[in-house]
Design an enzyme around this catalytic site. Structure first.
Site, PDB file in Angstrom:
ATOM      1  N   LYS A   6       4.285  -1.829 -45.773  1.00 17.17           N
ATOM      2  CA  LYS A   6       4.657  -2.313 -47.110  1.00 17.17           C
ATOM      3  C   LYS A   6       4.058  -1.463 -48.242  1.00 17.17           C
ATOM      4  CE  LYS A   6       5.704  -6.909 -45.301  1.00 17.17           C
ATOM      5  NZ  LYS A   6       7.123  -7.156 -45.391  1.00 17.17           N
ATOM      6  N   TYR A  62       3.600 -13.450 -38.014  1.00 16.07           N
ATOM      7  CA  TYR A  62       4.674 -12.520 -37.636  1.00 16.07           C
ATOM      8  C   TYR A  62       4.093 -11.112 -37.661  1.00 16.07           C
ATOM      9  CZ  TYR A  62       9.044  -9.831 -37.990  1.00 16.07           C
ATOM     10  OH  TYR A  62      10.078  -8.941 -37.788  1.00 16.07           O
ATOM     11  N   ASP A  92      -3.728  -7.441 -38.498  1.00 18.25           N
ATOM     12  CA  ASP A  92      -2.449  -6.980 -39.042  1.00 18.25           C
ATOM     13  C   ASP A  92      -2.479  -7.152 -40.553  1.00 18.25           C
ATOM     14  OD1 ASP A  92       0.142  -6.627 -39.893  1.00 18.25           O
ATOM     15  OD2 ASP A  92       1.063  -7.766 -38.253  1.00 18.25           O
TER      16      ASP A  92
HETATM   17  C1  LIG Z   1       2.185  -9.121 -41.151  1.00 17.85           C
HETATM   18  C2  LIG Z   1       3.373  -8.297 -40.767  1.00 17.85           C
HETATM   19  N1  LIG Z   1       3.295  -7.489 -39.701  1.00 17.85           N
HETATM   20  C3  LIG Z   1       4.330  -6.714 -39.318  1.00 17.85           C
HETATM   21  C4  LIG Z   1       5.525  -6.745 -40.018  1.00 17.85           C
HETATM   22  C5  LIG Z   1       6.656  -5.885 -39.586  1.00 17.85           C
HETATM   23  O1  LIG Z   1       6.859  -4.847 -40.489  1.00 17.85           O
HETATM   24  P1  LIG Z   1       8.301  -4.134 -40.574  1.00 17.85           P
HETATM   25  O2  LIG Z   1       9.234  -5.135 -41.179  1.00 17.85           O
HETATM   26  O3  LIG Z   1       8.040  -2.946 -41.451  1.00 17.85           O
HETATM   27  O4  LIG Z   1       8.678  -3.747 -39.188  1.00 17.85           O
HETATM   28  C6  LIG Z   1       5.653  -7.575 -41.132  1.00 17.85           C
HETATM   29  C7  LIG Z   1       6.909  -7.642 -41.880  1.00 17.85           C
HETATM   30  O5  LIG Z   1       7.135  -8.479 -42.715  1.00 17.85           O
HETATM   31  C8  LIG Z   1       4.551  -8.370 -41.516  1.00 17.85           C
HETATM   32  O6  LIG Z   1       4.602  -9.191 -42.571  1.00 17.85           O
END
Ligand SMILES: Cc1ncc(COP(=O)(O)O)c(C=O)c1O
Length: 446
Positions: free
Chosen positions: A279, A152, A247
């Site tokens: 995060k 995700y 990511d």
């Molecule tokens: C690996 C990863 N990328 C992107 C995101 C998206 O971040 P946000 O919820 O701050 O938009 C998340 C959210 O859980 C994530 O775990």
């Protein structure tokens, strides 16, 4: 310290009333779907306070928190030094719409800990990955994007995609509202599958702008990259003139001081072209970022032609929270997370084994999760075998015993520096009965 939780069949009355009110004005009563208890049943708790390792709900029940706001709260909630720094920052004004010192210093801290040379701030991880994709496309002049099933990256249209009918065929929208044209440029492959990646690059290599991957998958439960897998991705992208977007929104400054990259790239000697963060680096505030080598990042406006912007991006309050958090997250914090994680993982394994529940505990650095199925879990197909009904029973038994787990079987469990012996003992005491509840659910007795 005992919590006064309520059972799933008798929800806490204050939370129940608040949830009913919320559902009248907020779809599903929540601002992000995973906060709802749809996957485990029952009524989501409304929390009114968080301090250290503990959450307090509207009914006065106290819970040891293993969600940590889905990852950011590495120091624990309301850390006194973070709070003091944030309060001082707020007193100086919340957003100027200009360059600021905390933003600069947070960028320097990120550059210090990771291989990126330039950083651009956003307000969410979604924006960070969305912007990284645009930059990769702008830099390469290509359109195709490769991602892995079960990873995700935020609710970016092009990445809310499900695999098409064959491995190297284009994806279909994973949700209504995403146009087929947005996912028609996305390839979705099985995680940890080198042959699938090779086949996709063999067929489409000269059209692929980037491959985006969670540095270690955390959004299907924790599924680490197999040894050498990220290095292989870096190599194949380089060979085909595509960018590797790693990511690290979840793993960044969490799996280790240098994130997942500290566990593989730094050791093996390769560097992603772009990285995304969120995060932990926001310290509980809406701050995220993407970064990479100067040559790529300086394609961004105002230096280069690729447009990207944000009214509150890099605002002084959020960046102060993130900067203070990262400065406090020293080696002792990561050692503590390792020790606490080992204790909880061992206790969960013992309890589930004793109860006869099939399970697999997987980790990368200080990040871990518990699958209620046999392992190893290598990809989304494996993860999908987890017993969600047994997890629902396990979750509610833990909640009843004063432990707040993620209300979904496919999530990492997050500890913090504030998880002391008292908090850990509540978790350890809760696990045997929760494992028995999971076993009973598997026997259809729940
Ligand atoms: C690996 C990863 N990328 C992107 C995101 C998206 O971040 P946000 O919820 O701050 O938009 C998340 C959210 O859980 C994530 O775990």
């Amino acid at each position: 310290m005992t919590a006064e939780p309520s059972s799933p069949t008798e929800p806490a009355p204050a939370s129940r009333d608040l949830f009913e009110r919320a559902r009248r004005v907020i779809p599903g009563g929540v601002s992000s779907p995973v906060r709802a208890f749809n996957a485990v049943g029952g009524t989501p708790r409304f929390f009114v306070e968080a301090s250290g390792a503990w959450l307090t709900d509207a009914d006065g029940g106290r819970f040891v928190d293993l969600v940590g706001s889905w990852g950011p709260m590495i120091l624990g909630h309301a850390h006194p030094e973070v709070m003091a720094a944030v309060q001082a920052a707020v007193a100086r004004g919340t957003s100027y719409g200009t360059p600021t010192v905390p933003e600069l210093e947070l960028a320097e801290e990120i550059v210090d800990r990771t291989p990126v040379e330039r950083v651009r701030f956003t307000s969410s991880g979604t924006e960070a990955t969305m912007s990284a994709l645009r930059l990769a496309r702008g830099f390469t002049g290509r359109d195709l994007v490769v991602k892995f099933a079960g990873c995700y990256h935020g609710h970016v249209d092009a990445l809310l995609a499900s695999a098409g009918s064959g491995l190297a065929t284009f994806a279909v929208p994973g949700t209504p509202g995403v146009p087929a044209s947005s996912t028609a440029l996305t390839l979705v492959l099985p995680y940890n599958d080198r042959a699938a990646v090779e086949a996709a690059f063999a067929e489409h290599g000269d059209r692929i702008a980037c491959l985006v991957t969670e540095a270690a998958a955390g959004n299907m439960g924790v599924v680490p990259p197999e040894p050498g897998f990220n290095a292989f991705l870096s190599d194949i992208c380089t060979r085909h003139g595509a960018l590797l977007v790693s990511d690290e929104v979840m793993t960044g400054f969490r799996a280790s001081r240098q994130g997942q990259w500290g566990l593989d790239g730094a050791v093996e000697g390769w560097i992603p072209d772009l990285m995304t963060f969120g995060k932990v680096m926001g310290g509980g505030f809406p701050a995220a970022a993407f970064g990479g080598r100067a040559e790529v990042m300086e394609m961004l406006s105002p230096v280069g032609p690729v447009y990207q912007a944000g009214t509150l991006s890099g605002n002084p309050v959020a960046t102060t929270a993130g900067l203070t958090t990262l400065r406090l997250a020293d080696d002792a914090v990561y050692d503590h997370l390792t020790r606490v994680g080992e204790t909880i993982k061992a206790a969960a394994t013992d309890a589930l084994t004793a109860a006869g529940v099939a399970h697999t505990v997987q980790a990368t650095g200080t990040m871990f999760s518990v699958f209620l199925c046999d392992g190893p879990v290598r990809d989304f197909t494996d993860a999908s075998r987890t017993d969600t009904a047994a997890y629902a029973a396990f979750f509610h038994a833990m909640l009843d015993a004063g432990v707040y787990l993620p209300p979904s079987a496919y999530e990492a469990w997050f500890c913090s520096a504030a998880h002391d012996d008292e908090a850990v003992s509540v978790i350890l005491a809760a696990l045997p009965r929760a494992a028995q509840a999971a076993a009973a659910a598997q026997g259809g007795q729940r």
